[in-house]
Design a protein around this motif. Structure first.
Motif, PDB file in Angstrom:
ATOM      1  N   LYS A 101       0.836  -1.190   0.000  1.00 37.57           N
ATOM      2  CA  LYS A 101       0.000   0.000   0.000  1.00 37.57           C
ATOM      3  C   LYS A 101       0.875   1.246   0.000  1.00 37.57           C
ATOM      4  N   LEU A 102       0.638   2.136  -0.959  1.00 41.35           N
ATOM      5  CA  LEU A 102       1.391   3.376  -1.065  1.00 41.35           C
ATOM      6  C   LEU A 102       0.582   4.519  -0.476  1.00 41.35           C
ATOM      7  N   THR A 103       1.292   5.488   0.082  1.00 37.13           N
ATOM      8  CA  THR A 103       0.610   6.704   0.500  1.00 37.13           C
ATOM      9  C   THR A 103       0.230   7.506  -0.740  1.00 37.13           C
ATOM     10  N   ALA A 104      -0.611   8.508  -0.560  1.00 42.01           N
ATOM     11  CA  ALA A 104      -1.030   9.341  -1.692  1.00 42.01           C
ATOM     12  C   ALA A 104       0.175  10.018  -2.329  1.00 42.01           C
ATOM     13  N   ARG A 105       1.106  10.503  -1.495  1.00 39.34           N
ATOM     14  CA  ARG A 105       2.290  11.172  -2.028  1.00 39.34           C
ATOM     15  C   ARG A 105       3.184  10.195  -2.774  1.00 39.34           C
ATOM     16  N   GLN A 106       3.346   8.989  -2.252  1.00 42.74           N
ATOM     17  CA  GLN A 106       4.161   7.989  -2.935  1.00 42.74           C
ATOM     18  C   GLN A 106       3.551   7.607  -4.275  1.00 42.74           C
ATOM     19  N   GLN A 107       2.224   7.477  -4.300  1.00 37.64           N
ATOM     20  CA  GLN A 107       1.556   7.166  -5.559  1.00 37.64           C
ATOM     21  C   GLN A 107       1.743   8.290  -6.562  1.00 37.64           C
ATOM     22  N   GLN A 108       1.714   9.537  -6.087  1.00 37.26           N
ATOM     23  CA  GLN A 108       1.916  10.683  -6.957  1.00 37.26           C
ATOM     24  C   GLN A 108       3.315  10.669  -7.561  1.00 37.26           C
ATOM     25  N   ILE A 109       4.309  10.336  -6.745  1.00 37.18           N
ATOM     26  CA  ILE A 109       5.671  10.274  -7.252  1.00 37.18           C
ATOM     27  C   ILE A 109       5.833   9.127  -8.244  1.00 37.18           C
ATOM     28  N   LEU A 110       5.208   8.009  -7.958  1.00 37.49           N
ATOM     29  CA  LEU A 110       5.269   6.882  -8.886  1.00 37.49           C
ATOM     30  C   LEU A 110       4.670   7.264 -10.237  1.00 37.49           C
ATOM     31  N   GLU A 111       3.537   7.962 -10.229  1.00 38.43           N
ATOM     32  CA  GLU A 111       2.916   8.399 -11.484  1.00 38.43           C
ATOM     33  C   GLU A 111       3.794   9.417 -12.193  1.00 38.43           C
ATOM     34  N   LEU A 112       4.462  10.285 -11.429  1.00 37.53           N
ATOM     35  CA  LEU A 112       5.375  11.248 -12.020  1.00 37.53           C
ATOM     36  C   LEU A 112       6.512  10.533 -12.758  1.00 37.53           C
ATOM     37  N   ILE A 113       7.058   9.500 -12.125  1.00 37.23           N
ATOM     38  CA  ILE A 113       8.140   8.741 -12.758  1.00 37.23           C
ATOM     39  C   ILE A 113       7.665   8.093 -14.051  1.00 37.23           C
ATOM     40  N   LYS A 114       6.494   7.483 -14.012  1.00 37.11           N
ATOM     41  CA  LYS A 114       5.947   6.832 -15.207  1.00 37.11           C
ATOM     42  C   LYS A 114       5.715   7.838 -16.325  1.00 37.11           C
ATOM     43  N   THR A 115       5.174   9.022 -15.966  1.00 40.11           N
ATOM     44  CA  THR A 115       4.897  10.039 -16.970  1.00 40.11           C
ATOM     45  C   THR A 115       6.185  10.565 -17.588  1.00 40.11           C
ATOM     46  N   ALA A 116       7.209  10.779 -16.758  1.00 41.17           N
ATOM     47  CA  ALA A 116       8.489  11.257 -17.274  1.00 41.17           C
ATOM     48  C   ALA A 116       9.097  10.256 -18.253  1.00 41.17           C
TER      49      ALA A 116
ATOM     50  N   LEU B 149      16.131   1.341  -7.058  1.00 39.10           N
ATOM     51  CA  LEU B 149      17.068   2.449  -7.149  1.00 39.10           C
ATOM     52  C   LEU B 149      18.446   1.915  -7.530  1.00 39.10           C
ATOM     53  N   VAL B 150      19.047   2.570  -8.490  1.00 38.67           N
ATOM     54  CA  VAL B 150      20.359   2.180  -8.992  1.00 38.67           C
ATOM     55  C   VAL B 150      21.349   3.264  -8.592  1.00 38.67           C
ATOM     56  N   SER B 151      22.380   2.893  -7.858  1.00 37.85           N
ATOM     57  CA  SER B 151      23.354   3.875  -7.371  1.00 37.85           C
ATOM     58  C   SER B 151      24.272   4.345  -8.485  1.00 37.85           C
ATOM     59  N   GLY B 152      24.828   5.535  -8.295  1.00 33.11           N
ATOM     60  CA  GLY B 152      25.836   6.030  -9.215  1.00 33.11           C
ATOM     61  C   GLY B 152      25.323   6.853 -10.363  1.00 33.11           C
ATOM     62  N   THR B 153      24.019   7.121 -10.443  1.00 39.19           N
ATOM     63  CA  THR B 153      23.463   7.930 -11.520  1.00 39.19           C
ATOM     64  C   THR B 153      22.288   8.727 -10.998  1.00 39.19           C
ATOM     65  N   SER B 154      22.159   9.974 -11.483  1.00 41.07           N
ATOM     66  CA  SER B 154      21.087  10.850 -10.993  1.00 41.07           C
ATOM     67  C   SER B 154      19.712  10.373 -11.444  1.00 41.07           C
ATOM     68  N   ARG B 155      19.664   9.541 -12.476  1.00 38.38           N
ATOM     69  CA  ARG B 155      18.384   9.033 -12.980  1.00 38.38           C
ATOM     70  C   ARG B 155      18.241   7.531 -12.734  1.00 38.38           C
ATOM     71  N   GLY B 156      18.890   7.069 -11.680  1.00 41.83           N
ATOM     72  CA  GLY B 156      18.895   5.634 -11.402  1.00 41.83           C
ATOM     73  C   GLY B 156      17.622   5.144 -10.750  1.00 41.83           C
ATOM     74  N   ILE B 157      16.519   5.215 -11.480  1.00 39.84           N
ATOM     75  CA  ILE B 157      15.218   4.743 -10.996  1.00 39.84           C
ATOM     76  C   ILE B 157      14.676   3.755 -12.030  1.00 39.84           C
ATOM     77  N   ARG B 158      14.354   2.560 -11.587  1.00 40.01           N
ATOM     78  CA  ARG B 158      13.783   1.561 -12.485  1.00 40.01           C
ATOM     79  C   ARG B 158      12.392   1.181 -12.003  1.00 40.01           C
ATOM     80  N   LEU B 159      11.461   1.067 -12.940  1.00 35.82           N
ATOM     81  CA  LEU B 159      10.112   0.633 -12.615  1.00 35.82           C
ATOM     82  C   LEU B 159      10.025  -0.884 -12.617  1.00 35.82           C
TER      83      LEU B 159
END
Length: 228
Positions: A10-25, A65-75
């Protein structure tokens, strides 16, 4: 042995918002946002707040999360199915301005790799859609002065639409061997010429059998305010 958290947790509302932001980006730019970009979009005071939320999402198994890169986020794989549904739509919340584009800035391109590969993306810019004659897919940092006489100079950001369908006389981004170049595309009967717009540079002749590919069409230019 510790077990990884079950998902979907279960994600909080803010966590869900960030997840959607990542997907949209990822849908619109091909790359996840940086911590600073998340903080800006959601009004956090610092990138550290964005990092804390990302760590929480990772603990719940929503992202990796992938270390060593500013965009190290994987879905997770189940989220990737929704990415194609987002492509081509106007930017939705949490990106608040629907008449803007999020364009990846491409720096140096490694030989033999796709121009939009994540390792080539230096950062993401928010730009007005109306600046361009056609919607671009990315910005390419111009290197050199071979197109000086049409106003494209070293350090400019060239807005590029990803396409291989170009007409003779248009300015294109082309890959020739291991090099990516910006030139005017001229189609001859039996060959292709890539013309510079500077008399100090020579025309490049592409003959049958040469390793050549059109990467995109120039649709606009950004200078000064975004110039690095």
């Amino acid at each position: 042995m510790l077990e990884s958290p079950s998902y979907p947790a279960k994600l909080t509302a803010r966590q869900q918002q960030i997840l959607e932001l990542i997907k949209t980006a990822i849908a619109h730019t091909g790359a996840p946002p940086t911590r600073a970009e998340i903080a800006t979009e959601l009004g956090f005071k610092s990138a550290n707040a964005a990092e804390e939320h990302l760590q929480a999402l990772a603990r719940k198994g929503a992202i990796e999360l992938v270390s060593g890169t500013s965009r190290g986020i994987r879905l997770r794989s189940e989220h990737l199915q929704s990415i194609n549904d987002l492509r081509g739509r106007q930017l939705a919340q949490p990106f608040s301005v629907v008449n803007q584009l999020m364009l990846p800035l491409i720096g140096r391109v490694a030989a033999g790799s796709p121009i939009l590969a994540q390792e080539h993306i230096d950062q993401i810019y928010h730009v007005e859609l109306g600046l361009f004659q056609s919607p671009p897919d990315y910005l390419l940092k111009v290197r050199g002065m071979s197109m000086r006489d049409v106003g494209i100079i070293d350090g400019d950001l060239l807005a590029v639409q990803s396409t291989q369908e170009v007409k003779s006389g248009q300015i294109v981004v082309a890959r020739l061997g291991d090099e990516v170049t910006v030139k005017r595309f001229i189609r001859r009967q039996h060959l292709i010429e890539l013309h510079p717009e500077n008399a100090d540079y020579k025309t490049i002749v592409v003959e049958p059998g040469d390793a050549f590919e059109i990467e995109g069409l120039a649709v606009g230019l950004i200078r000064n305010s975004f110039k690095a």
